[in-house]
Design an enzyme around this catalytic site. Structure first.
Site, short mmCIF file in Angstrom:
data_model
loop_
_atom_site.label_atom_id
_atom_site.label_comp_id
_atom_site.label_asym_id
_atom_site.label_seq_id
_atom_site.Cartn_x
_atom_site.Cartn_y
_atom_site.Cartn_z
N THR A 1 47.81 32.74 32.32
CA THR A 1 48.83 32.96 31.14
C THR A 1 49.84 31.97 31.20
OG1 THR A 1 48.17 35.32 31.39
CG2 THR A 1 49.96 34.78 30.18
N GLY B 1 43.78 42.09 28.93
CA GLY B 1 44.52 41.89 30.19
C GLY B 1 45.99 42.37 29.87
N ASP B 2 46.91 41.92 30.87
CA ASP B 2 48.46 42.31 30.89
C ASP B 2 49.23 41.42 29.74
OD1 ASP B 2 48.01 40.00 32.24
OD2 ASP B 2 50.13 40.42 33.41
N THR C 1 51.77 36.20 35.59
CA THR C 1 50.59 35.50 35.77
C THR C 1 49.81 36.10 36.67
OG1 THR C 1 49.45 33.42 35.42
CG2 THR C 1 51.25 33.46 36.87
N GLY D 1 45.54 40.31 35.76
CA GLY D 1 46.49 41.14 34.83
C GLY D 1 45.77 42.53 34.93
#
Length: 395
Positions: free
Chosen positions: A260, A290-291, A311, A314
């Site tokens: 990310t 994901g996160d 990052t 996640g």
């Protein structure tokens, strides 16, 4: 000029005026003491008066920047995404807002397809399709806009900003997020796959779809369709060769398979914002989020305290909201370095093989990072630097 920007300017003018009034009151007590105080000679008054006027004008014109000069503007990003940070810096250095800066920076990363895990053309899911997750958060208003599992629209961070600015919602998902983004003027529908992502997916299929994110299913070493292992065992007596242990998470998560961009910016007014963008985990089960678009997990910002970006894995990290934890730890007095380490260690105690990292910045521009399972790098651009600098953090 937007309404939000005008509100911020009004707030700063009021703040500066109040500070100036307090300054004048304090100095007036010196220049015009009450009978109970020591007398001040006329010569002293005449000597101090020019300084009073100078300090008053300085506060009125520069406000907080007179105190904080050299600390911001500031742009910080996960990984050595140099061009993305430069794009964010150009925006914030020219006087645009922190929100503008993270949108420009993350958008540049999407266009450049950073590491193949941001923007279109990377991280195919099990069906070979690329989808987009993104988030933007304004640390002044605490407003958030996010999109998840968005198909057919390549501009993730801009779509997230549209959610924040034109809806009362926080998160839109799937095809309806795509329809919203296109209705608000973003290009689409667009095929988000690329020749590289299709080739990667085809090779994975040839390898019996290994590794993948399934567990406790049969077939354990095939491409599906999958069924719960226990129930099928009872009915059909599945062979032991399908009972093999699932791959450890560390084999599923890496720099180029699960990444990310998380970016934070402090603008010239001292306001803070964060943004994220990702196309998620490579070979994820379709529909997985994901996160990246989850507030407090991939990123968090509070004007009064600072910001955080994350990052890594996640699916694990979003269970702990590490960036919310970082900011709250700084609120309690922790320095950025300790706050970052504390958030990562909380996850590592429960999941020793997880892979992830965070960076933390406080409202004064002090920054630090922490990681587990890999060596982490984050990028910074500040007024003291001639160009973006990369900081390396060891696990």
């Amino acid at each position: 000029m937007g309404v939000r920007h005008m509100e911020r300017m009004s707030f700063n003018v009021i703040s500066v005026t109040l500070k100036s009034e307090r300054l004048l009151d304090s100095l007036n007590s010196v220049l015009n003491p009450q009978p109970s105080t020591l007398s001040v000679s006329m010569a002293t008054k005449n000597l101090l008066l020019p300084y009073v006027m100078f300090l008053t004008l300085l506060h009125l014109v520069l406000g907080n920047e007179a105190v904080n000069s050299g600390q911001y503007p500031l742009v910080v990003s996960t990984w050595p995404f140099l061009d993305a940070v430069r794009a964010g810096w150009r925006a914030v250095d020219s006087g645009l807002s922190a929100v503008d800066a993270v949108v420009e920076g993350c958008s540049a990363c999407e266009e450049l397809r950073c590491d193949g895990t941001v923007g279109p053309g990377g991280s195919p899911d099990e069906n070979g399709e690329t989808t987009i997750d993104a988030l933007v958060m304004d640390g002044v208003t605490m407003e958030v806009g996010a999109v998840a599992a968005m198909r057919f629209v390549k501009d993730g961070i801009r779509a997230a900003r549209l959610v924040m600015e034109h809806t009362k919602h926080t998160l839109l998902v799937g095809e309806q997020a795509s329809a919203f983004a296109i209705s608000m003027g973003l290009p689409g529908p667009t095929n988000l796959s690329s020749s590289e992502s299709i080739a990667k997916w085809s090779k994975w299929k040839e390898n019996s779809c290994q590794p993948n994110f399934w567990k406790n299913v049969v077939p354990a070493n095939g491409c599906g369709p999958y069924h719960p292992r226990d129930s099928l065992d009872l009915i059909e007596g599945t062979c032991s060769k399908d009972m093999e242990t699932v791959e450890p998470r560390s084999s599923l998560v890496g720099l180029h398979s699960h990444d990310t961009i998380a970016m934070a910016a402090i603008d010239k007014m001292g306001h803070i914002a964060v943004g994220t963008s990702t196309n998620g985990a490579t070979f994820k089960i379709p529909g997985r989020v994901g996160d990246g678009p989850i507030t407090g997990s991939s990123a968090y910002a509070d004007d009064e305290i600072g910001a955080c970006g994350a990052t890594g894995d996640g699916d694990i990290m979003m269970r702990f909201l590490p960036c919310y934890q970082v900011v709250e730890s700084m609120r309690l007095g922790m320095e950025p370095k300790l706050a970052a380490k504390d958030a990562i260690s909380r996850i590592a105690r429960k999941f020793p093989d997880f892979v992830g990292a965070v960076f933390a910045i406080n409202k004064n521009g002090v920054h630090a990072g922490a990681c587990h399972g890999w060596t982490f790098q984050y990028s910074v651009r500040s007024p003291e630097m001639n160009d973006v600098e990369v900081f390396t953090v060891l696990p």
